[in-house]
Motif scaffolding. Structure first.
Motif, PDB file in Angstrom:
ATOM      1  N   ASP A 162     -26.630  -8.277 -14.173  1.00  0.00           N
ATOM      2  CA  ASP A 162     -25.950  -7.933 -12.926  1.00  0.00           C
ATOM      3  C   ASP A 162     -24.533  -7.422 -13.225  1.00  0.00           C
ATOM      4  OD1 ASP A 162     -24.195 -10.181 -13.219  1.00  0.00           O
ATOM      5  OD2 ASP A 162     -25.680 -11.459 -12.251  1.00  0.00           O
ATOM      6  N   LYS A 163     -23.923  -6.807 -12.227  1.00  0.00           N
ATOM      7  CA  LYS A 163     -22.616  -6.171 -12.416  1.00  0.00           C
ATOM      8  C   LYS A 163     -21.537  -7.182 -12.776  1.00  0.00           C
ATOM      9  CE  LYS A 163     -23.436  -2.205  -9.381  1.00  0.00           C
ATOM     10  NZ  LYS A 163     -22.985  -1.468  -8.155  1.00  0.00           N
ATOM     11  N   GLU A 164     -21.615  -8.374 -12.199  1.00  0.00           N
ATOM     12  CA  GLU A 164     -20.606  -9.388 -12.491  1.00  0.00           C
ATOM     13  C   GLU A 164     -20.625  -9.771 -13.962  1.00  0.00           C
ATOM     14  OE1 GLU A 164     -19.304 -13.914 -11.084  1.00  0.00           O
ATOM     15  OE2 GLU A 164     -20.915 -12.835 -10.045  1.00  0.00           O
ATOM     16  N   PHE A 165     -21.824  -9.934 -14.525  1.00  0.00           N
ATOM     17  CA  PHE A 165     -21.932 -10.287 -15.944  1.00  0.00           C
ATOM     18  C   PHE A 165     -21.427  -9.150 -16.814  1.00  0.00           C
ATOM     19  CE2 PHE A 165     -24.175 -10.453 -20.005  1.00  0.00           C
ATOM     20  CZ  PHE A 165     -23.972 -11.774 -20.395  1.00  0.00           C
ATOM     21  N   LEU A 166     -21.794  -7.921 -16.486  1.00  0.00           N
ATOM     22  CA  LEU A 166     -21.422  -6.772 -17.307  1.00  0.00           C
ATOM     23  C   LEU A 166     -19.937  -6.437 -17.228  1.00  0.00           C
ATOM     24  CD1 LEU A 166     -24.429  -4.352 -16.633  1.00  0.00           C
ATOM     25  CD2 LEU A 166     -23.988  -5.699 -18.696  1.00  0.00           C
ATOM     26  N   SER A 167     -19.246  -6.967 -16.221  1.00  0.00           N
ATOM     27  CA  SER A 167     -17.833  -6.628 -16.038  1.00  0.00           C
ATOM     28  C   SER A 167     -16.964  -7.093 -17.207  1.00  0.00           C
ATOM     29  CB  SER A 167     -17.308  -7.235 -14.733  1.00  0.00           C
ATOM     30  OG  SER A 167     -17.339  -8.656 -14.797  1.00  0.00           O
ATOM     31  N   ASP A 168     -17.433  -8.091 -17.932  1.00  0.00           N
ATOM     32  CA  ASP A 168     -16.651  -8.607 -19.049  1.00  0.00           C
ATOM     33  C   ASP A 168     -17.429  -8.503 -20.366  1.00  0.00           C
ATOM     34  OD1 ASP A 168     -14.313  -9.680 -20.130  1.00  0.00           O
ATOM     35  OD2 ASP A 168     -15.138 -11.710 -20.113  1.00  0.00           O
ATOM     36  N   VAL A 169     -18.248  -7.458 -20.459  1.00  0.00           N
ATOM     37  CA  VAL A 169     -19.092  -7.250 -21.646  1.00  0.00           C
ATOM     38  C   VAL A 169     -18.742  -5.920 -22.302  1.00  0.00           C
ATOM     39  CG1 VAL A 169     -21.464  -6.888 -22.461  1.00  0.00           C
ATOM     40  CG2 VAL A 169     -20.996  -8.630 -20.728  1.00  0.00           C
ATOM     41  N   ASP A 170     -18.655  -5.936 -23.612  1.00  0.00           N
ATOM     42  CA  ASP A 170     -18.448  -4.703 -24.373  1.00  0.00           C
ATOM     43  C   ASP A 170     -19.817  -4.092 -24.635  1.00  0.00           C
ATOM     44  OD1 ASP A 170     -17.281  -2.668 -25.825  1.00  0.00           O
ATOM     45  OD2 ASP A 170     -17.076  -3.849 -27.668  1.00  0.00           O
ATOM     46  N   ILE A 171     -20.101  -2.962 -24.010  1.00  0.00           N
ATOM     47  CA  ILE A 171     -21.406  -2.312 -24.152  1.00  0.00           C
ATOM     48  C   ILE A 171     -21.320  -1.259 -25.254  1.00  0.00           C
ATOM     49  CG2 ILE A 171     -23.204  -0.977 -22.996  1.00  0.00           C
ATOM     50  CD1 ILE A 171     -22.229  -2.194 -20.350  1.00  0.00           C
ATOM     51  N   VAL A 172     -22.187  -1.421 -26.277  1.00  0.00           N
ATOM     52  CA  VAL A 172     -22.160  -0.536 -27.449  1.00  0.00           C
ATOM     53  C   VAL A 172     -23.535   0.079 -27.627  1.00  0.00           C
ATOM     54  CG1 VAL A 172     -21.716  -0.395 -29.932  1.00  0.00           C
ATOM     55  CG2 VAL A 172     -20.447  -2.058 -28.535  1.00  0.00           C
ATOM     56  N   LYS A 173     -23.586   1.394 -27.755  1.00  0.00           N
ATOM     57  CA  LYS A 173     -24.875   2.086 -27.909  1.00  0.00           C
ATOM     58  C   LYS A 173     -25.180   2.322 -29.397  1.00  0.00           C
ATOM     59  CE  LYS A 173     -24.650   4.450 -23.451  1.00  0.00           C
ATOM     60  NZ  LYS A 173     -24.682   5.762 -22.742  1.00  0.00           N
ATOM     61  N   ILE A 174     -26.444   2.074 -29.754  1.00  0.00           N
ATOM     62  CA  ILE A 174     -26.893   2.264 -31.132  1.00  0.00           C
ATOM     63  C   ILE A 174     -28.073   3.249 -31.134  1.00  0.00           C
ATOM     64  CG2 ILE A 174     -28.078   1.159 -33.072  1.00  0.00           C
ATOM     65  CD1 ILE A 174     -26.464  -1.286 -32.680  1.00  0.00           C
ATOM     66  N   SER A 175     -28.008   4.192 -32.067  1.00  0.00           N
ATOM     67  CA  SER A 175     -29.087   5.156 -32.234  1.00  0.00           C
ATOM     68  C   SER A 175     -29.245   5.507 -33.710  1.00  0.00           C
ATOM     69  CB  SER A 175     -28.785   6.436 -31.418  1.00  0.00           C
ATOM     70  OG  SER A 175     -29.811   7.404 -31.610  1.00  0.00           O
ATOM     71  N   ASN A 176     -30.460   5.314 -34.211  1.00  0.00           N
ATOM     72  CA  ASN A 176     -30.781   5.691 -35.588  1.00  0.00           C
ATOM     73  C   ASN A 176     -29.809   5.099 -36.614  1.00  0.00           C
ATOM     74  OD1 ASN A 176     -32.372   6.948 -37.525  1.00  0.00           O
ATOM     75  ND2 ASN A 176     -31.141   8.819 -37.500  1.00  0.00           N
ATOM     76  N   GLY A 177     -29.513   3.818 -36.454  1.00  0.00           N
ATOM     77  CA  GLY A 177     -28.667   3.140 -37.419  1.00  0.00           C
ATOM     78  C   GLY A 177     -27.204   3.497 -37.343  1.00  0.00           C
ATOM     79  N   GLN A 178     -26.770   4.009 -36.191  1.00  0.00           N
ATOM     80  CA  GLN A 178     -25.368   4.378 -36.026  1.00  0.00           C
ATOM     81  C   GLN A 178     -24.883   3.982 -34.632  1.00  0.00           C
ATOM     82  OE1 GLN A 178     -25.305   8.633 -36.816  1.00  0.00           O
ATOM     83  NE2 GLN A 178     -24.708   8.277 -38.941  1.00  0.00           N
ATOM     84  N   ILE A 179     -23.608   3.625 -34.550  1.00  0.00           N
ATOM     85  CA  ILE A 179     -22.987   3.350 -33.260  1.00  0.00           C
ATOM     86  C   ILE A 179     -22.492   4.667 -32.689  1.00  0.00           C
ATOM     87  CG2 ILE A 179     -20.979   2.286 -32.151  1.00  0.00           C
ATOM     88  CD1 ILE A 179     -21.348  -0.083 -34.005  1.00  0.00           C
ATOM     89  N   ILE A 180     -22.871   4.955 -31.455  1.00  0.00           N
ATOM     90  CA  ILE A 180     -22.523   6.244 -30.849  1.00  0.00           C
ATOM     91  C   ILE A 180     -21.638   6.032 -29.612  1.00  0.00           C
ATOM     92  CG2 ILE A 180     -24.563   7.420 -31.726  1.00  0.00           C
ATOM     93  CD1 ILE A 180     -25.868   7.014 -29.017  1.00  0.00           C
TER      94      ILE A 180
END
Length: 363
Positions: A345-363
């Motif tokens: 939910d939005k409340e939980f995500l408000s204090d979360v660092d969201i990091v995307k990973i693709s093919n063994g790399q952070i993008i």
């Protein structure tokens, strides 16, 4: 306890990765087979010096490479500590704490505490006894630093005795010596397993009731021994048991009794959960176990361990998802993997660092 950063070289599908953790909660998002689970596996390895997915360290090395490196910086009791593991088979792995080599694994294992919760853990009830023993041993190692060495000593004696039994002729005097050593080593393991399970049961039963108020959760350590014995008494009883089955062990050339054959049973309202609990009940049980692990480790060590959630929310219904996310305290560094953010939910995500990973790399 806070994991500040991690660095990987030739680990699984990562040629090179370096990441700094900026918040208490980090969510790694990406499609399947991109390296999210591999990253959590690396963090777990720094805590257990073994993988929760495979048995051979060589499988952790990126295809075509000869070695891999896992490095991390963490803060423990307001002190920054650097950890390095170099896996280079067939040589022994190299362990370093703040740049200094450690010859004993126990010295390395004392640093980073981790509770791992993955979709495979949800099958703990239906897995083999070896799966439950592995879970139990790894959990205890997080609390009692000497347990790792006790377990290694027992396994060494057991292997020596097994090789001895495999011979065509047996020296009764030597077999008795093995049984004496084995009973002492086994008693220490059994005692700590029972002690830990009692402490875990108190907390896990409350966690379980929070989701299922009408269900009472209890544990039993299956070892054919009384649970109310001292280490010395356990050693004596185990020695007597080994003496009784001596002829059977010689005939079958196997170690037939000891903690390497024990199991853990879980009961919901006095009914065996491994045999009769529904899938939902078993998942609630495992969820309670993992959350209780966090509390027991903090209570015993004074530090809150890291919580690793590997795509586990996709396997839980809304009730259990919400309970898990709400149960994570602000003092718990949590690293989560998911294919998307839909389950949060939005409340939980408000204090979360969201990091995307693709093919063994952070993008």
């Amino acid at each position: 306890m806070f994991l500040n950063s991690i660095k990987l070289k030739n680990f699984r599908n990562y040629t090179y990765l370096e990441h700094e953790f900026r918040k208490r909660k980090t969510l790694f998002v990406g499609k399947n087979a991109q390296g999210k689970t591999n990253l959590l596996e690396a963090v777990y390895y720094l805590s257990a010096l073994s993988s929760n997915r495979i048995k051979k360290d060589s499988e952790l090395i990126k295809f075509g490479e000869s070695e891999c490196i896992i490095s991390a910086n963490c803060t423990k009791c307001d002190i920054d500590i650097c950890l390095d593991v170099i896996i280079n088979p067939p040589k022994n792995k190299i362990l370093k704490v703040n740049g200094l080599k450690k010859t004993k694994s126990a010295e390395f294992l004392r640093v980073l505490k981790v509770v791992n919760f993955s979709s495979s853990d949800l099958m703990l009830m239906r897995g083999d006894p070896s799966d439950r023993r592995k879970w139990l041993d790894l959990a205890i190692c997080q609390i009692y630093g000497a347990y790792y060495e006790k377990l290694a000593k027992y396994n060494k004696i057991r292997l020596q005795k097994s090789n001895f039994l495999a011979q065509f002729s047996c020296d009764n005097g030597l077999l008795e010596a093995f049984n004496t050593q084995m009973s002492i080593a086994a008693a220490n393991i059994v005692y700590l397993r029972i002690k830990f399970l009692r402490e875990l049961e108190k907390i896990a039963s409350l966690k379980h009731k929070a989701v299922s108020p009408d269900e009472n959760l209890t544990f039993k350590y299956d070892c054919d021994l009384s649970e109310n014995l001292s280490v010395k008494e356990l050693s004596e009883v185990i020695y007597e048991k080994l003496a009784q089955i001596k002829d059977d062990e010689i005939r079958r050339a196997q170690c037939l009794f000891g903690p390497h054959r024990d199991d853990v049973s879980f009961y919901i309202n006095d009914i065996d959960a491994k045999r009769y609990a529904s899938q939902g009940q078993q998942r609630t049980l495992v969820l309670a176990l993992k959350l209780a692990e966090l509390d027991v480790i903090k209570e015993k060590t004074g530090e809150m361990p890291l919580l690793l959630l590997d795509d586990v929310l996709a396997e839980l219904d809304n009730v259990r998802q919400n309970y898990l996310l709400n149960a994570i305290g602000d003092d718990t560094q949590t690293i989560i993997t998911s294919v998307d953010t839909i389950a949060f939910d939005k409340e939980f995500l408000s204090d979360v660092d969201i990091v995307k990973i693709s093919n063994g790399q952070i993008i």
